[in-house]
Design a protein around this motif. Structure first.
Motif, PDB file in Angstrom:
ATOM      1  N   PHE A 203       0.810  -1.218   0.000  1.00  0.00           N
ATOM      2  CA  PHE A 203       0.000   0.000   0.000  1.00  0.00           C
ATOM      3  C   PHE A 203       0.839   1.262   0.000  1.00  0.00           C
ATOM      4  CE2 PHE A 203      -2.884   3.202   1.818  1.00  0.00           C
ATOM      5  CZ  PHE A 203      -3.967   3.053   0.954  1.00  0.00           C
ATOM      6  N   GLY A 204       1.610   1.492   1.065  1.00  0.00           N
ATOM      7  CA  GLY A 204       2.362   2.747   1.121  1.00  0.00           C
ATOM      8  C   GLY A 204       3.160   2.884   2.386  1.00  0.00           C
ATOM      9  N   TYR A 205       3.025   4.053   3.045  1.00  0.00           N
ATOM     10  CA  TYR A 205       3.857   4.374   4.196  1.00  0.00           C
ATOM     11  C   TYR A 205       3.056   5.105   5.269  1.00  0.00           C
ATOM     12  CZ  TYR A 205       7.628   3.357   0.933  1.00  0.00           C
ATOM     13  OH  TYR A 205       8.453   2.742   0.020  1.00  0.00           O
ATOM     14  N   ARG A 206       3.558   5.017   6.501  1.00  0.00           N
ATOM     15  CA  ARG A 206       3.009   5.809   7.595  1.00  0.00           C
ATOM     16  C   ARG A 206       4.146   6.257   8.492  1.00  0.00           C
ATOM     17  NH1 ARG A 206       2.940   3.590  12.606  1.00  0.00           N
ATOM     18  NH2 ARG A 206       3.261   1.339  12.758  1.00  0.00           N
ATOM     19  N   PHE A 207       3.883   7.315   9.263  1.00  0.00           N
ATOM     20  CA  PHE A 207       4.881   7.879  10.172  1.00  0.00           C
ATOM     21  C   PHE A 207       4.438   7.640  11.603  1.00  0.00           C
ATOM     22  CE2 PHE A 207       6.680  11.177  12.837  1.00  0.00           C
ATOM     23  CZ  PHE A 207       7.982  11.278  12.405  1.00  0.00           C
ATOM     24  N   GLY A 208       5.380   7.292  12.474  1.00  0.00           N
ATOM     25  CA  GLY A 208       5.083   7.174  13.891  1.00  0.00           C
ATOM     26  C   GLY A 208       5.605   5.887  14.470  1.00  0.00           C
TER      27      GLY A 208
END
Length: 229
Positions: free
Chosen positions: A222-227
């Motif tokens: 899908f993609g990316y996330r931050f944290g």
């Protein structure tokens, strides 16, 4: 008036692009070799560089690496070769975007103006603190600066915009297409390689471990996330 440096060995292409960009309102300088381009980078001080991948002598990839060693000026890589490996290597060397020749002046002008907006623009961060602390990583949205363990991190315009976009919505998963639209302003089905290469460069600059990132996480398929995890 944006200042653009063209580094292109083909005289007909170089002159055509220079004339077209001048008509679009840019101040333009041009160089036929990588060595001359690096000299003009110091004297002309462009706002953006259009860099041919295939240059005689010093290659466009080497020119890109040398620029990135001391300067975060936006770089748009222009190449007649659409080979996946060449494009990925060019992006991982520090290019912010790429176009495959022959490219229309209108398209190149739009890419230049988009990358320049990344330099001065911020992500949509209403309600987000201007200075954020994420462990060893500190993001100053007002000053557009980033530090890691107290040391400044030199980010290119795409890397900075990507970090600002992801961190403004920590925990939210962004698809590659969403990031292409938010960071690169590619409002069509764009090239996910731009996103993946930029994430790789960003991670290396903010001290991410390739196998266990702390800040920018991959959501497979899908993609990316931050944290935090």
């Amino acid at each position: 008036m944006p200042r653009v440096l063209i580094i292109e060995d083909d005289r007909a292409v170089r002159d055509g692009v220079r004339l077209a960009l001048r008509r679009q309102g840019h101040e333009v300088a041009a160089a036929a070799t990588g060595e001359d381009g690096l000299e003009q980078l110091r004297s002309f001080r462009p706002d953006a560089v259009v860099l041919d991948l295939m240059l005689p002598g010093m290659s466009g990839l080497e020119v890109c690496r040398r620029i990135r060693a001391h300067d975060q000026v936006p770089i748009i890589m222009a190449t007649a070769r659409g080979d996946d490996t060449d494009i990925v290597v060019g992006l991982e060397s520090g290019a912010d975007d790429y176009v495959v020749k022959p490219v229309r002046a209108r398209i190149l002008d739009a890419r230049i103006r988009a990358v320049l907006r990344r330099v001065g623009g911020t992500a949509d961060d209403q309600g987000t603190p201007r200075t954020e602390h994420h462990g060893d990583l500190v993001i100053d949205r007002a000053g557009l600066t980033v530090t890691h363990r107290g040391l400044p991190v030199a980010l290119g315009p795409s890397e900075l915009r990507l970090l600002l976009t992801l961190s403004a919505s920590a925990g939210q998963v962004f698809s590659r297409q969403q990031l292409l639209e938010a960071v690169w302003e590619h409002n069509y089905h764009g090239d996910a390689r731009l996103v993946d290469a930029c994430v790789k460069r960003l991670r290396s600059k903010i001290g991410e471990s390739p196998g266990s990132p702390r800040y920018v996480h991959t959501v497979r398929g899908f993609g990316y996330r931050f944290g935090p995890r």
